[in-house]
Design a protein around this motif. Structure first.
Motif, PDB file in Angstrom:
ATOM      1  N   TRP A   1     -20.067  -1.981  16.633  1.00  0.00           N
ATOM      2  CA  TRP A   1     -19.481  -2.854  17.652  1.00  0.00           C
ATOM      3  C   TRP A   1     -18.438  -3.728  16.957  1.00  0.00           C
ATOM      4  CZ3 TRP A   1     -19.314  -3.466  22.747  1.00  0.00           C
ATOM      5  CH2 TRP A   1     -18.865  -4.665  23.260  1.00  0.00           C
ATOM      6  N   ILE A   2     -17.239  -3.808  17.503  1.00  0.00           N
ATOM      7  CA  ILE A   2     -16.207  -4.679  16.938  1.00  0.00           C
ATOM      8  C   ILE A   2     -16.202  -5.970  17.743  1.00  0.00           C
ATOM      9  CG2 ILE A   2     -13.748  -4.984  16.480  1.00  0.00           C
ATOM     10  CD1 ILE A   2     -13.597  -2.034  15.868  1.00  0.00           C
ATOM     11  N   HIS A   3     -16.635  -7.057  17.085  1.00  0.00           N
ATOM     12  CA  HIS A   3     -16.747  -8.372  17.734  1.00  0.00           C
ATOM     13  C   HIS A   3     -15.405  -9.053  17.909  1.00  0.00           C
ATOM     14  CE1 HIS A   3     -21.054  -9.160  17.951  1.00  0.00           C
ATOM     15  NE2 HIS A   3     -21.183  -8.560  16.805  1.00  0.00           N
ATOM     16  N   ASP A   4     -14.576  -8.992  16.865  1.00  0.00           N
ATOM     17  CA  ASP A   4     -13.369  -9.804  16.870  1.00  0.00           C
ATOM     18  C   ASP A   4     -12.314  -9.192  15.965  1.00  0.00           C
ATOM     19  OD1 ASP A   4     -11.891 -11.961  17.719  1.00  0.00           O
ATOM     20  OD2 ASP A   4     -12.922 -13.435  16.470  1.00  0.00           O
ATOM     21  N   ILE A   5     -11.056  -9.467  16.281  1.00  0.00           N
ATOM     22  CA  ILE A   5      -9.915  -9.058  15.464  1.00  0.00           C
ATOM     23  C   ILE A   5      -9.102 -10.311  15.192  1.00  0.00           C
ATOM     24  CG2 ILE A   5      -7.812  -7.681  15.379  1.00  0.00           C
ATOM     25  CD1 ILE A   5      -9.145  -5.740  17.337  1.00  0.00           C
ATOM     26  N   LEU A   6      -8.921 -10.627  13.913  1.00  0.00           N
ATOM     27  CA  LEU A   6      -8.215 -11.853  13.532  1.00  0.00           C
ATOM     28  C   LEU A   6      -7.044 -11.534  12.612  1.00  0.00           C
ATOM     29  CD1 LEU A   6     -11.384 -13.970  12.733  1.00  0.00           C
ATOM     30  CD2 LEU A   6      -9.949 -14.133  14.772  1.00  0.00           C
ATOM     31  N   PRO A   7      -5.844 -12.042  12.922  1.00  0.00           N
ATOM     32  CA  PRO A   7      -4.706 -11.817  12.028  1.00  0.00           C
ATOM     33  C   PRO A   7      -4.801 -12.706  10.795  1.00  0.00           C
ATOM     34  CG  PRO A   7      -4.049 -13.231  13.843  1.00  0.00           C
ATOM     35  CD  PRO A   7      -5.480 -12.820  14.106  1.00  0.00           C
ATOM     36  N   ALA A   8      -4.266 -12.227   9.696  1.00  0.00           N
ATOM     37  CA  ALA A   8      -4.181 -13.022   8.473  1.00  0.00           C
ATOM     38  C   ALA A   8      -3.043 -14.034   8.624  1.00  0.00           C
ATOM     39  CB  ALA A   8      -3.924 -12.103   7.279  1.00  0.00           C
TER      40      ALA A   8
ATOM     41  N   GLY B   1       4.843  -2.740   1.451  1.00  0.00           N
ATOM     42  CA  GLY B   1       5.823  -3.344   2.357  1.00  0.00           C
ATOM     43  C   GLY B   1       6.509  -4.540   1.714  1.00  0.00           C
ATOM     44  N   THR B   2       7.794  -4.703   2.006  1.00  0.00           N
ATOM     45  CA  THR B   2       8.528  -5.872   1.531  1.00  0.00           C
ATOM     46  C   THR B   2       9.301  -6.474   2.694  1.00  0.00           C
ATOM     47  OG1 THR B   2      10.423  -4.521   0.884  1.00  0.00           O
ATOM     48  CG2 THR B   2       8.795  -4.989  -0.829  1.00  0.00           C
ATOM     49  N   GLY B   3       9.662  -7.736   2.561  1.00  0.00           N
ATOM     50  CA  GLY B   3      10.400  -8.397   3.630  1.00  0.00           C
ATOM     51  C   GLY B   3       9.544  -8.498   4.874  1.00  0.00           C
ATOM     52  N   SER B   4      10.161  -8.290   6.026  1.00  0.00           N
ATOM     53  CA  SER B   4       9.450  -8.317   7.300  1.00  0.00           C
ATOM     54  C   SER B   4       9.361  -6.912   7.868  1.00  0.00           C
ATOM     55  CB  SER B   4      10.199  -9.213   8.295  1.00  0.00           C
ATOM     56  OG  SER B   4      10.236 -10.533   7.836  1.00  0.00           O
ATOM     57  N   PHE B   5       8.212  -6.594   8.464  1.00  0.00           N
ATOM     58  CA  PHE B   5       8.082  -5.298   9.111  1.00  0.00           C
ATOM     59  C   PHE B   5       7.130  -5.395  10.289  1.00  0.00           C
ATOM     60  CE2 PHE B   5       4.831  -5.263   5.810  1.00  0.00           C
ATOM     61  CZ  PHE B   5       3.718  -4.774   6.469  1.00  0.00           C
ATOM     62  N   ARG B   6       7.263  -4.419  11.179  1.00  0.00           N
ATOM     63  CA  ARG B   6       6.430  -4.294  12.370  1.00  0.00           C
ATOM     64  C   ARG B   6       5.736  -2.945  12.285  1.00  0.00           C
ATOM     65  NH1 ARG B   6       8.891  -4.866  18.455  1.00  0.00           N
ATOM     66  NH2 ARG B   6       7.026  -4.246  19.581  1.00  0.00           N
ATOM     67  N   MET B   7       4.420  -2.910  12.569  1.00  0.00           N
ATOM     68  CA  MET B   7       3.678  -1.661  12.434  1.00  0.00           C
ATOM     69  C   MET B   7       2.654  -1.501  13.556  1.00  0.00           C
ATOM     70  SD  MET B   7       1.213  -0.276   9.323  1.00  0.00           S
ATOM     71  CE  MET B   7       2.444  -0.538   8.078  1.00  0.00           C
ATOM     72  N   PRO B   8       2.710  -0.374  14.284  1.00  0.00           N
ATOM     73  CA  PRO B   8       1.633  -0.041  15.214  1.00  0.00           C
ATOM     74  C   PRO B   8       0.573   0.789  14.480  1.00  0.00           C
ATOM     75  CG  PRO B   8       3.479   1.426  15.542  1.00  0.00           C
ATOM     76  CD  PRO B   8       3.855   0.491  14.417  1.00  0.00           C
ATOM     77  N   VAL B   9      -0.695   0.491  14.764  1.00  0.00           N
ATOM     78  CA  VAL B   9      -1.795   1.187  14.099  1.00  0.00           C
ATOM     79  C   VAL B   9      -2.895   1.453  15.113  1.00  0.00           C
ATOM     80  CG1 VAL B   9      -3.611   0.968  12.347  1.00  0.00           C
ATOM     81  CG2 VAL B   9      -1.352   0.093  11.859  1.00  0.00           C
ATOM     82  N   GLY B  10      -3.481   2.641  15.033  1.00  0.00           N
ATOM     83  CA  GLY B  10      -4.669   2.960  15.818  1.00  0.00           C
ATOM     84  C   GLY B  10      -5.830   3.192  14.877  1.00  0.00           C
ATOM     85  N   LEU B  11      -7.025   2.800  15.284  1.00  0.00           N
ATOM     86  CA  LEU B  11      -8.223   3.015  14.473  1.00  0.00           C
ATOM     87  C   LEU B  11      -9.319   3.549  15.381  1.00  0.00           C
ATOM     88  CD1 LEU B  11      -9.797   2.636  11.767  1.00  0.00           C
ATOM     89  CD2 LEU B  11     -10.457   0.389  12.653  1.00  0.00           C
ATOM     90  N   SER B  12      -9.848   4.730  15.047  1.00  0.00           N
ATOM     91  CA  SER B  12     -10.958   5.278  15.835  1.00  0.00           C
ATOM     92  C   SER B  12     -12.260   5.120  15.050  1.00  0.00           C
ATOM     93  CB  SER B  12     -10.712   6.746  16.187  1.00  0.00           C
ATOM     94  OG  SER B  12     -10.686   7.536  15.029  1.00  0.00           O
ATOM     95  N   TYR B  13     -13.367   4.984  15.816  1.00  0.00           N
ATOM     96  CA  TYR B  13     -14.690   4.787  15.221  1.00  0.00           C
ATOM     97  C   TYR B  13     -15.732   5.259  16.237  1.00  0.00           C
ATOM     98  CZ  TYR B  13     -14.797   0.695  18.267  1.00  0.00           C
ATOM     99  OH  TYR B  13     -14.759  -0.136  19.359  1.00  0.00           O
TER     100      TYR B  13
ATOM    101  N   ALA C   1     -15.772   1.523  24.755  1.00  0.00           N
ATOM    102  CA  ALA C   1     -16.417   2.725  25.280  1.00  0.00           C
ATOM    103  C   ALA C   1     -15.941   3.987  24.559  1.00  0.00           C
ATOM    104  CB  ALA C   1     -16.162   2.852  26.775  1.00  0.00           C
ATOM    105  N   GLN C   2     -14.650   4.045  24.219  1.00  0.00           N
ATOM    106  CA  GLN C   2     -14.075   5.224  23.571  1.00  0.00           C
ATOM    107  C   GLN C   2     -14.044   5.121  22.047  1.00  0.00           C
ATOM    108  OE1 GLN C   2     -13.177   8.058  25.251  1.00  0.00           O
ATOM    109  NE2 GLN C   2     -14.107   6.981  26.969  1.00  0.00           N
ATOM    110  N   GLY C   3     -14.270   3.914  21.501  1.00  0.00           N
ATOM    111  CA  GLY C   3     -14.219   3.746  20.043  1.00  0.00           C
ATOM    112  C   GLY C   3     -12.795   3.774  19.517  1.00  0.00           C
ATOM    113  N   TRP C   4     -11.937   2.936  20.107  1.00  0.00           N
ATOM    114  CA  TRP C   4     -10.529   2.937  19.736  1.00  0.00           C
ATOM    115  C   TRP C   4     -10.002   1.508  19.642  1.00  0.00           C
ATOM    116  CZ3 TRP C   4      -7.210   6.147  17.679  1.00  0.00           C
ATOM    117  CH2 TRP C   4      -5.846   5.883  17.744  1.00  0.00           C
ATOM    118  N   VAL C   5      -9.283   1.205  18.560  1.00  0.00           N
ATOM    119  CA  VAL C   5      -8.610  -0.082  18.402  1.00  0.00           C
ATOM    120  C   VAL C   5      -7.117   0.198  18.348  1.00  0.00           C
ATOM    121  CG1 VAL C   5      -8.274  -2.100  16.917  1.00  0.00           C
ATOM    122  CG2 VAL C   5     -10.538  -1.069  17.110  1.00  0.00           C
ATOM    123  N   ASP C   6      -6.357  -0.487  19.202  1.00  0.00           N
ATOM    124  CA  ASP C   6      -4.907  -0.340  19.256  1.00  0.00           C
ATOM    125  C   ASP C   6      -4.290  -1.650  18.779  1.00  0.00           C
ATOM    126  OD1 ASP C   6      -2.382   0.636  19.809  1.00  0.00           O
ATOM    127  OD2 ASP C   6      -2.509   0.244  21.960  1.00  0.00           O
TER     128      ASP C   6
END
Length: 152
Positions: free
Chosen positions: A61-68, A43-55, A81-86
Motif C-alpha cells: 500500500w502506498i500511503h504518501d508521495i512526498l517531493p524532495a 541530470g544537470t541544470g533543470s529538467f522535467r521527467m514523467p515516470v510510471g511505477l507499477s507494483y 486498485a491497479q498498482g500504478w503510480v503516475d
C-alpha cells in the motif's frame, strides 16, 4: 520555474539519466512500513521527467508521495486498485552525482514478492532538449515467516 518548451532536439551525446529506487531491494513483514526514495543520477541544470511505477497492490500500500526539497511535483496520481503510480516532476538544480527526488511511504500487506517496475519516456531539459532516461527497477519482499504462531 522553466517553461520546458519542446524543441524536438534529442541530446544523444550524453549518457542517459538513470532513475531508480533506493534501497533497490527491501524485505518487510506484513504491516511493516518503510520509505523508498526515487533517485535520479546524471541530470544537470533543470529538467522535467514523467515516470510510471507499477507494483502489486495486493501486497503493498502506498500511503504518501512526498517531493524532495527543490523538486516540484506536477502529477502524483496513485491507482491503488491497479498498482500504478503516475509521477511527473521538475528538478530545479539537479546534482549530476544523484539525488532523491521523491519519497514513497509504503506499507507491506501480504506475503510475497513485489516487483517495482519503472517506465519513463525520457526527460526534458529547461532548453527543451529531450534526454534519454534508463530505468533501474527494484523489488520489495513481504516475508510472511515473521508471523508468530502458537504451539499446542
Amino acid at each position: 520555474m522553466p517553461e520546458f518548451e519542446p524543441t524536438d532536439a534529442i541530446d544523444v551525446s550524453v549518457p542517459p539519466m538513470l532513475v531508480g529506487i533506493e534501497p533497490s531491494v527491501v524485505s518487510l513483514r506484513p504491516g511493516q512500513e518503510t520509505v523508498l526514495q526515487v533517485v535520479v543520477r546524471g541530470g544537470t541544470g533543470s529538467f522535467r521527467m514523467p515516470v510510471g511505477l507499477s507494483y502489486d497492490p495486493t501486497r503493498v500500500w502506498i500511503h504518501d508521495i512526498l517531493p524532495a526539497p527543490g523538486v516540484d511535483l506536477l502529477r502524483d496520481a496513485v491507482d491503488a486498485a491497479q498498482g500504478w503510480v503516475d509521477l511527473e516532476f521538475v528538478v530545479a538544480n539537479a546534482i549530476e552525482s544523484g539525488q532523491s527526488v521523491v519519497a514513497l511511504h509504503v506499507q507491506a500487506l501480504d506475503a510475497g514478492p513485489v516487483p517495482l517496475v519503472f517506465s519513463t519516456a525520457g526527460a526534458m531539459t529547461a532548453e527543451g532538449v529531450t534526454v534519454p532516461v534508463a530505468a533501474s527497477d527494484g523489488a520489495l519482499f513481504v516475508n510472511g515467516n515473521g508471523k508468530i504462531s502458537e504451539e499446542p
